[in-house]
Write a protein that holds these residues in place. Sequence first.
Motif, PDB file in Angstrom:
ATOM      1  N   GLN A   1       0.826  -1.211   0.000  1.00  0.00           N
ATOM      2  CA  GLN A   1       0.000   0.000   0.000  1.00  0.00           C
ATOM      3  C   GLN A   1       0.860   1.261   0.000  1.00  0.00           C
ATOM      4  O   GLN A   1       0.567   2.228  -0.711  1.00  0.00           O
ATOM      5  CB  GLN A   1      -0.945  -0.032   1.201  1.00  0.00           C
ATOM      6  CG  GLN A   1      -2.003  -1.126   1.088  1.00  0.00           C
ATOM      7  CD  GLN A   1      -2.986  -1.122   2.236  1.00  0.00           C
ATOM      8  OE1 GLN A   1      -2.706  -0.591   3.322  1.00  0.00           O
ATOM      9  NE2 GLN A   1      -4.143  -1.718   2.023  1.00  0.00           N
TER      10      GLN A   1
ATOM     11  N   THR B   1      -4.505 -12.750   0.867  1.00  0.00           N
ATOM     12  CA  THR B   1      -5.689 -12.912   1.722  1.00  0.00           C
ATOM     13  C   THR B   1      -5.722 -11.877   2.836  1.00  0.00           C
ATOM     14  O   THR B   1      -6.538 -11.973   3.762  1.00  0.00           O
ATOM     15  CB  THR B   1      -5.697 -14.323   2.349  1.00  0.00           C
ATOM     16  OG1 THR B   1      -4.480 -14.522   3.075  1.00  0.00           O
ATOM     17  CG2 THR B   1      -5.841 -15.395   1.280  1.00  0.00           C
TER      18      THR B   1
ATOM     19  N   GLY C   1      -7.742  -4.113  -1.958  1.00  0.00           N
ATOM     20  CA  GLY C   1      -9.158  -3.837  -2.174  1.00  0.00           C
ATOM     21  C   GLY C   1      -9.393  -2.979  -3.406  1.00  0.00           C
ATOM     22  O   GLY C   1      -8.570  -2.121  -3.746  1.00  0.00           O
ATOM     23  N   ASP C   2     -10.520  -3.181  -4.065  1.00  0.00           N
ATOM     24  CA  ASP C   2     -10.811  -2.460  -5.304  1.00  0.00           C
ATOM     25  C   ASP C   2     -10.800  -0.948  -5.121  1.00  0.00           C
ATOM     26  O   ASP C   2     -10.219  -0.216  -5.930  1.00  0.00           O
ATOM     27  CB  ASP C   2     -12.179  -2.890  -5.855  1.00  0.00           C
ATOM     28  CG  ASP C   2     -12.175  -4.308  -6.394  1.00  0.00           C
ATOM     29  OD1 ASP C   2     -11.079  -4.821  -6.675  1.00  0.00           O
ATOM     30  OD2 ASP C   2     -13.255  -4.895  -6.534  1.00  0.00           O
ATOM     31  N   SER C   3     -11.436  -0.457  -4.068  1.00  0.00           N
ATOM     32  CA  SER C   3     -11.515   0.997  -3.883  1.00  0.00           C
ATOM     33  C   SER C   3     -10.135   1.601  -3.680  1.00  0.00           C
ATOM     34  O   SER C   3      -9.831   2.681  -4.197  1.00  0.00           O
ATOM     35  CB  SER C   3     -12.429   1.332  -2.693  1.00  0.00           C
ATOM     36  OG  SER C   3     -11.911   0.749  -1.505  1.00  0.00           O
TER      37      SER C   3
ATOM     38  N   GLY D   1      -6.310  -8.586   2.549  1.00  0.00           N
ATOM     39  CA  GLY D   1      -7.175  -7.435   2.308  1.00  0.00           C
ATOM     40  C   GLY D   1      -6.462  -6.177   1.859  1.00  0.00           C
ATOM     41  O   GLY D   1      -7.061  -5.092   1.827  1.00  0.00           O
ATOM     42  N   SER D   2      -5.196  -6.288   1.498  1.00  0.00           N
ATOM     43  CA  SER D   2      -4.408  -5.099   1.139  1.00  0.00           C
ATOM     44  C   SER D   2      -4.688  -4.603  -0.269  1.00  0.00           C
ATOM     45  O   SER D   2      -4.259  -3.498  -0.630  1.00  0.00           O
ATOM     46  CB  SER D   2      -2.910  -5.390   1.287  1.00  0.00           C
ATOM     47  OG  SER D   2      -2.529  -6.472   0.449  1.00  0.00           O
TER      48      SER D   2
END
Length: 272
Positions: free
Chosen positions: A37, A60, A65-67, A62-63
């Motif tokens: 990120q 897995t 994410g689409d947004s 969650g780093s």
Amino acid sequence: MLNAEWKIPNYTLIEYKPKANKYCVCIPVINEGEKIQKQLGKLKDFSNIIDIIILDGGSTDGSLGDSFLKKMNVRALLTKQDKGKLSAQLRMGFSYAISEQYQGIVTVDGNNKDSVEDIPRFIEKLEDGYDFVQGSRYVPGGTEVNTPLSRKLAIKFIHAPFISFISGFHYTDTTNGFRAHSLDFLLDRKVQPFREIFETYELLGYLSVQAPKLGYKVIEIPVSRSYPKGKIPTKISPLKGNWLLINTLLNLSLKKYDVKLHNRNELLKEKL
């Protein structure tokens, strides 16, 4: 431009924006959390000169994410749904970039260790006609921070000298994944990177060797690579990592990865 004989891992694709540049940067990543990120936060500033493509090995955490990826101006997310590690991720990324008709591909690890602000230098070298551009912390202008001693010794006294010897080009930082590749090089029938034999880390050494051996224009340019202080987080045990390294070097010396031209037409083309 894709070849039906290429072995490309199954993957899912999400495109967040259209192609905007002639070059792309492919970032192999898996569960890098805040590191990827932060890296994408830096890369966002260069999305006006290079398209950002994520090659996810199946994160897995969650780093990705689409947004968040949209906010970072990421162009596409490829998520591997097949076997294999880094080389498999690169195969799917290279094939996608070729299908999108990019003229060159930069690669960089997704762990926020590399100086992504040097990407314009890679683009400059591709524009100058270089086919394989290797980033190095060990050429003048390059820097290293907190490199583990064992890794530094392995690069300087084993890996780089060995790759240099069998390739005919003097490399200094051959395990560094911060590189650029021309389409001419990747599409050469004597290279053929889209083979299942490239599954873990073999493709890095193979491309380093083949580029100078086949007469392509090769150069090292200065970059920075920084490790955090203290214990170095890694997804590979030292024993397994060293074995993969040695095994790949042995296979390179035995030309196990080299393309074998058996077909008569292929042999005629080779002579021409």
